[in-house]
Design an enzyme around this catalytic site. Sequence first.
Site, mmCIF file in Angstrom:
data_model
loop_
_atom_site.group_PDB
_atom_site.id
_atom_site.type_symbol
_atom_site.label_atom_id
_atom_site.label_comp_id
_atom_site.label_asym_id
_atom_site.label_seq_id
_atom_site.Cartn_x
_atom_site.Cartn_y
_atom_site.Cartn_z
ATOM 1 N N SER A 14 0.111 9.693 -13.214
ATOM 2 C CA SER A 14 -1.146 8.955 -13.272
ATOM 3 C C SER A 14 -2.139 9.802 -14.037
ATOM 4 C CB SER A 14 -1.679 8.698 -11.864
ATOM 5 O OG SER A 14 -2.973 8.142 -11.918
ATOM 6 N N ASP A 64 1.886 3.665 -6.562
ATOM 7 C CA ASP A 64 1.381 2.399 -7.050
ATOM 8 C C ASP A 64 0.633 1.825 -5.871
ATOM 9 O OD1 ASP A 64 1.163 0.696 -9.327
ATOM 10 O OD2 ASP A 64 2.323 -0.790 -8.246
ATOM 11 N N SER A 65 -0.618 1.562 -6.087
ATOM 12 C CA SER A 65 -1.419 1.088 -4.970
ATOM 13 C C SER A 65 -2.355 -0.001 -5.445
ATOM 14 C CB SER A 65 -2.197 2.241 -4.333
ATOM 15 O OG SER A 65 -2.886 2.976 -5.312
ATOM 16 N N HIS A 90 -4.933 4.522 2.947
ATOM 17 C CA HIS A 90 -3.538 4.194 2.654
ATOM 18 C C HIS A 90 -2.842 5.350 1.944
ATOM 19 C CE1 HIS A 90 -6.125 3.268 -0.687
ATOM 20 N NE2 HIS A 90 -5.153 2.893 -1.490
ATOM 21 N N ARG A 91 -3.550 5.998 1.009
ATOM 22 C CA ARG A 91 -2.954 7.103 0.257
ATOM 23 C C ARG A 91 -2.793 8.337 1.142
ATOM 24 N NH1 ARG A 91 -6.079 6.547 -3.712
ATOM 25 N NH2 ARG A 91 -4.798 4.956 -4.657
ATOM 26 N N ASN A 136 -5.419 8.892 -13.371
ATOM 27 C CA ASN A 136 -6.584 8.464 -12.603
ATOM 28 C C ASN A 136 -7.221 9.688 -11.931
ATOM 29 O OD1 ASN A 136 -8.070 7.623 -10.172
ATOM 30 N ND2 ASN A 136 -7.365 5.566 -10.678
ATOM 31 N N GLU A 161 5.563 1.976 -18.374
ATOM 32 C CA GLU A 161 5.390 0.534 -18.199
ATOM 33 C C GLU A 161 5.439 0.228 -16.701
ATOM 34 O OE1 GLU A 161 4.928 -1.884 -20.648
ATOM 35 O OE2 GLU A 161 4.650 -0.125 -21.923
ATOM 36 N N TYR A 165 -11.840 -0.582 -5.394
ATOM 37 C CA TYR A 165 -12.473 -1.613 -4.563
ATOM 38 C C TYR A 165 -13.220 -1.025 -3.356
ATOM 39 C CZ TYR A 165 -9.612 -4.787 -7.330
ATOM 40 O OH TYR A 165 -9.046 -5.475 -8.377
#
Length: 196
Positions: free
Chosen positions: A8, A69-70, A180-181, A10, A40, A154
């Site tokens: 990632s 992937d979240s 969650h992570r 991010n 991809e 979000y």
Amino acid sequence: MQKIVLASNNAGKLKEFQALLAPLNFQVITQGELGIPSAEEPHLTFVENALAKARHASSASGLPALADDSGICAHALDGKPGVFSARFAGEPANDGANNQKLVSDLNGQADRGAHYVCALVFVNSANDPEPLIVQTRWHGQIITEPKGSNGFGYDPHFYIPELNLTAAELDPAQKNLISHRGQALRELIVQLKSRA
């Protein structure tokens, strides 16, 4: 320290992973730092996309790789935006536009329930036959007006009723404990320790 490549670029995710993995002597570097392009993500499930990203990063770097992937799944929208969370409002990816679309799509819906999902995959090598896979959920509700300035994605609209706060109002350490992570990474760490 053992190097792990994070599939990632991010910055928010990198910060969270570095904070959670540093005590275990893992040095997390992004694929971008190594000049590795993003993989991809053609799949319809979080797990399949995370596995594809982990194998891609490991293959290109020769290092163990960690991928997540979240996204967020709104109950009234049959789980949307789901795996399309980062680009829900279209290209280029934009948190503000994504939030606006989610709030708009939920307008008039009685059920404001939603949950974040994190699928986390660790591979020792690109062809690892036993990838470590964890998937977790963090439950909350989508609110119309954003609150808080921490986090990303979000988070300003993701309200946690039992705390009476949004994810963006939590300080990073508190968020890492319950998100969650954070949940997924703690489960993954247990698996990593048992594998060693």
